[in-house]
Design a protein around this motif. Structure first.
Motif, PDB file in Angstrom:
ATOM      1  N   PRO A 125      47.971  61.549  23.002  1.00 38.59           N
ATOM      2  CA  PRO A 125      48.207  60.177  23.477  1.00 38.59           C
ATOM      3  C   PRO A 125      49.397  59.493  22.806  1.00 38.59           C
ATOM      4  O   PRO A 125      50.003  58.586  23.386  1.00 38.59           O
ATOM      5  CB  PRO A 125      46.899  59.450  23.125  1.00 38.59           C
ATOM      6  N   THR A 126      49.728  59.936  21.602  1.00 40.49           N
ATOM      7  CA  THR A 126      50.817  59.283  20.883  1.00 40.49           C
ATOM      8  C   THR A 126      52.174  59.551  21.525  1.00 40.49           C
ATOM      9  O   THR A 126      53.121  58.796  21.306  1.00 40.49           O
ATOM     10  CB  THR A 126      50.851  59.745  19.413  1.00 40.49           C
ATOM     11  N   PHE A 127      52.281  60.612  22.330  1.00 44.27           N
ATOM     12  CA  PHE A 127      53.557  60.912  23.001  1.00 44.27           C
ATOM     13  C   PHE A 127      53.951  59.765  23.912  1.00 44.27           C
ATOM     14  O   PHE A 127      55.071  59.242  23.859  1.00 44.27           O
ATOM     15  CB  PHE A 127      53.436  62.216  23.800  1.00 44.27           C
ATOM     16  N   LEU A 128      53.028  59.348  24.754  1.00 47.47           N
ATOM     17  CA  LEU A 128      53.291  58.236  25.665  1.00 47.47           C
ATOM     18  C   LEU A 128      53.262  56.899  24.928  1.00 47.47           C
ATOM     19  O   LEU A 128      53.963  55.949  25.317  1.00 47.47           O
ATOM     20  CB  LEU A 128      52.253  58.241  26.795  1.00 47.47           C
ATOM     21  N   SER A 129      52.472  56.836  23.865  1.00 44.73           N
ATOM     22  CA  SER A 129      52.386  55.598  23.085  1.00 44.73           C
ATOM     23  C   SER A 129      53.744  55.183  22.535  1.00 44.73           C
ATOM     24  O   SER A 129      54.063  53.985  22.468  1.00 44.73           O
ATOM     25  CB  SER A 129      51.413  55.773  21.915  1.00 44.73           C
ATOM     26  N   ILE A 130      54.533  56.163  22.115  1.00 42.68           N
ATOM     27  CA  ILE A 130      55.849  55.865  21.559  1.00 42.68           C
ATOM     28  C   ILE A 130      56.711  55.142  22.588  1.00 42.68           C
ATOM     29  O   ILE A 130      57.329  54.115  22.310  1.00 42.68           O
ATOM     30  CB  ILE A 130      56.537  57.171  21.095  1.00 42.68           C
ATOM     31  N   VAL A 131      56.728  55.687  23.804  1.00 41.50           N
ATOM     32  CA  VAL A 131      57.535  55.087  24.874  1.00 41.50           C
ATOM     33  C   VAL A 131      57.008  53.699  25.238  1.00 41.50           C
ATOM     34  O   VAL A 131      57.773  52.736  25.356  1.00 41.50           O
ATOM     35  CB  VAL A 131      57.529  56.001  26.118  1.00 41.50           C
ATOM     36  N   VAL A 132      55.699  53.614  25.413  1.00 43.45           N
ATOM     37  CA  VAL A 132      55.081  52.349  25.819  1.00 43.45           C
ATOM     38  C   VAL A 132      55.276  51.274  24.755  1.00 43.45           C
ATOM     39  O   VAL A 132      55.543  50.106  25.075  1.00 43.45           O
ATOM     40  CB  VAL A 132      53.579  52.557  26.099  1.00 43.45           C
ATOM     41  N   ALA A 133      55.154  51.644  23.491  1.00 46.61           N
ATOM     42  CA  ALA A 133      55.313  50.669  22.409  1.00 46.61           C
ATOM     43  C   ALA A 133      56.719  50.077  22.414  1.00 46.61           C
ATOM     44  O   ALA A 133      56.900  48.864  22.235  1.00 46.61           O
ATOM     45  CB  ALA A 133      55.019  51.326  21.066  1.00 46.61           C
ATOM     46  N   ILE A 134      57.714  50.927  22.613  1.00 43.57           N
ATOM     47  CA  ILE A 134      59.102  50.456  22.651  1.00 43.57           C
ATOM     48  C   ILE A 134      59.305  49.499  23.825  1.00 43.57           C
ATOM     49  O   ILE A 134      59.904  48.430  23.692  1.00 43.57           O
ATOM     50  CB  ILE A 134      60.078  51.645  22.762  1.00 43.57           C
ATOM     51  N   ILE A 135      58.793  49.898  24.996  1.00 39.79           N
ATOM     52  CA  ILE A 135      58.937  49.062  26.191  1.00 39.79           C
ATOM     53  C   ILE A 135      58.230  47.724  26.013  1.00 39.79           C
ATOM     54  O   ILE A 135      58.744  46.674  26.395  1.00 39.79           O
ATOM     55  CB  ILE A 135      58.386  49.806  27.429  1.00 39.79           C
ATOM     56  N   SER A 136      57.036  47.758  25.405  1.00 33.16           N
ATOM     57  CA  SER A 136      56.264  46.525  25.243  1.00 33.16           C
ATOM     58  C   SER A 136      56.983  45.515  24.364  1.00 33.16           C
ATOM     59  O   SER A 136      56.820  44.304  24.533  1.00 33.16           O
ATOM     60  CB  SER A 136      54.878  46.840  24.651  1.00 33.16           C
ATOM     61  N   GLY A 137      57.794  46.014  23.406  1.00 27.31           N
ATOM     62  CA  GLY A 137      58.545  45.117  22.538  1.00 27.31           C
ATOM     63  C   GLY A 137      59.496  44.228  23.310  1.00 27.31           C
ATOM     64  O   GLY A 137      59.746  43.082  22.926  1.00 27.31           O
ATOM     65  N   GLY A 138      60.023  44.735  24.423  1.00 26.13           N
ATOM     66  CA  GLY A 138      60.906  43.943  25.267  1.00 26.13           C
ATOM     67  C   GLY A 138      60.195  43.236  26.393  1.00 26.13           C
ATOM     68  O   GLY A 138      60.641  42.195  26.873  1.00 26.13           O
ATOM     69  N   LEU A 139      59.066  43.778  26.816  1.00 23.57           N
ATOM     70  CA  LEU A 139      58.323  43.200  27.942  1.00 23.57           C
ATOM     71  C   LEU A 139      57.689  41.850  27.622  1.00 23.57           C
ATOM     72  O   LEU A 139      57.355  41.093  28.537  1.00 23.57           O
ATOM     73  CB  LEU A 139      57.221  44.162  28.399  1.00 23.57           C
ATOM     74  N   VAL A 140      57.505  41.555  26.321  1.00 22.41           N
ATOM     75  CA  VAL A 140      56.829  40.309  25.957  1.00 22.41           C
ATOM     76  C   VAL A 140      57.581  39.071  26.439  1.00 22.41           C
ATOM     77  O   VAL A 140      57.010  37.986  26.514  1.00 22.41           O
ATOM     78  CB  VAL A 140      56.609  40.214  24.427  1.00 22.41           C
ATOM     79  N   VAL A 141      58.866  39.234  26.780  1.00 19.88           N
ATOM     80  CA  VAL A 141      59.613  38.083  27.290  1.00 19.88           C
ATOM     81  C   VAL A 141      59.438  37.940  28.801  1.00 19.88           C
ATOM     82  O   VAL A 141      59.887  36.943  29.388  1.00 19.88           O
ATOM     83  CB  VAL A 141      61.124  38.214  26.956  1.00 19.88           C
TER      84      VAL A 141
END
Length: 385
Positions: free
Chosen positions: A52-68
């Motif tokens: 699960p951490t493979f996709l988590s890395i990508v999602v975590a990065i995207i979420s950092g920008g999605l909060v706006v």
């Protein structure tokens, strides 16, 4: 902020943490899965926990920008939904590949929860209260792991597939998040306060790679490591993982007091806790009591390290960058977990000619001890500079 509102937010944080705990729902039954799918390699079976951490890395990065663009509440509700859906996918067919893919897709939920849980704490709490609530967050992750691990081991006695039912936690968490988490809208970014990281965040994230590279060996190897009369018992492996998680709860609840003593050395102290636990696991694979003590020290390591690291990176940036900083830390943790089975099993084969759990624990223990020593030296030099 009123006391009732704080309680509702803390309940939400617990729910998010329980979704994170689902990463380990198959950990107690890895031995059974290995027997049921003999064509799957040991590394592939172990990666059911780390995949699960493979996709988590990508999602975590995207979420950092999605909060706006999307509120934290909406993203966390989606995370709960995905955790539930992906958790039940393996019931569709008796296929290792389907199980493996479902675990990867669960990474969507895991990445969002790890990154946004810290952001929720940072948004509503400050100063010493932030450290204390971050400790509660770590304790609730441990509580989720205790529940998932012990129930997973108990259900596993009647077939490893029964452990999949635990993913109903995702749906329950989704409902509670929708009810209790205040909707604060999207993050506001100004010219003076942009989303940006700094060197301190990257340094702590790298330490996170090292910590999780070695620490994750506890959960990926313990079911196959126990020997003697304990060998093959899903109840024992479940209990050990539960004790590991329980130790996180204890450490999370006393983290505020611990950090006042260890100060800037909290991270290397956490790493050395694993070293102590690793030695006990290595020396006493058939001694239930010593395995339990080893699990406690390994749990202390995670319960101390992750919330402290998250506090350090959130304090190192401006409020608008908190989610991105947490996402960076998440990437470090997840990357370390992701590469652990392949890297350490490969090192075992290269150094000893074969892959055994004892060799893996030896490599992890020595590696963690050396890494902790380096971090202590670097932080001592920084203090005197």
């Amino acid at each position: 902020m009123s006391k009732s509102k704080k309680i509702k937010i803390i309940i939400t944080i617990v729910c998010i943490s329980f979704i994170q705990g689902l990463q380990f729902c198959v950990s107690p039954v890895l031995g059974q899965i290995q027997e049921h799918y003999p064509d799957a390699s040991v590394s592939m079976v172990q990666m059911l926990v780390t995949a699960p951490t493979f996709l988590s890395i990508v999602v975590a990065i995207i979420s950092g920008g999605l909060v706006v663009k999307i509120s934290k509440k909406k993203m966390l509700i989606f995370a709960g939904l995905m955790a539930g859906i992906t958790g039940f996918l393996p019931f569709l067919a008796d296929s290792f590949m389907l199980l493996f893919v479902s675990r990867i897709l669960y990474g969507l939920a895991l990445g969002l929860c790890i990154a946004l849980n810290t952001a929720v704490v940072a948004e509503f709490f400050e100063g010493d209260e932030r450290v204390s609530v971050m400790g509660i967050q770590a304790a609730s992750v441990g509580a989720g792991m205790v529940l998932v691990s012990t129930l997973g081991g108990a259900l596993g006695k009647y077939g490893f597939q029964n452990a999949y039912y635990l993913n109903v936690i995702g749906f329950i968490a989704m409902i509670l998040i929708a009810l209790f988490l205040p909707e604060t809208g999207t993050a506001k970014v100004s010219k003076d306060e942009k989303i940006e990281l700094n060197g301190e965040v990257y340094k702590v994230a790298f330490i996170g790679v090292v910590e999780m590279l070695f620490l994750i060996t506890f959960t990926t190897n313990i079911a196959m490591h126990i020997s003697g009369s304990l060998a093959g018992s899903t109840t024992v492996s479940g209990n050990l993982t539960g004790v590991f998680s329980g130790a996180q709860i204890v450490m999370g609840l006393i983290l505020g007091a611990i950090t006042k003593v260890t100060k800037k050395y909290t991270l290397p102290v956490a790493m050395l806790c694993f070293s102590i636990g690793g030695v006990l696991l290595l020396l006493f694979p058939s001694n239930y009591v010593m395995l339990m003590i080893g699990a406690v020290f390994c749990g202390f390591s995670q319960g101390m390290f992750i919330p402290t690291a998250m506090v350090e990176v959130s304090n190192a940036v401006n409020p608008a960058s908190t989610t991105m900083a947490a996402a960076c830390m998440t990437c470090g943790n997840c990357f370390g977990q992701l590469i652990s089975p392949t890297l350490l099993n490969g090192a075992s084969r290269m150094m000893f000619g074969e892959v055994t759990t004892s060799h893996v624990y030896l490599i992890a223990t020595v590696g963690m001890t050396i890494a902790a020593g380096v971090v202590i030296l670097l932080r001592a030099r920084k203090k005197t500079a």
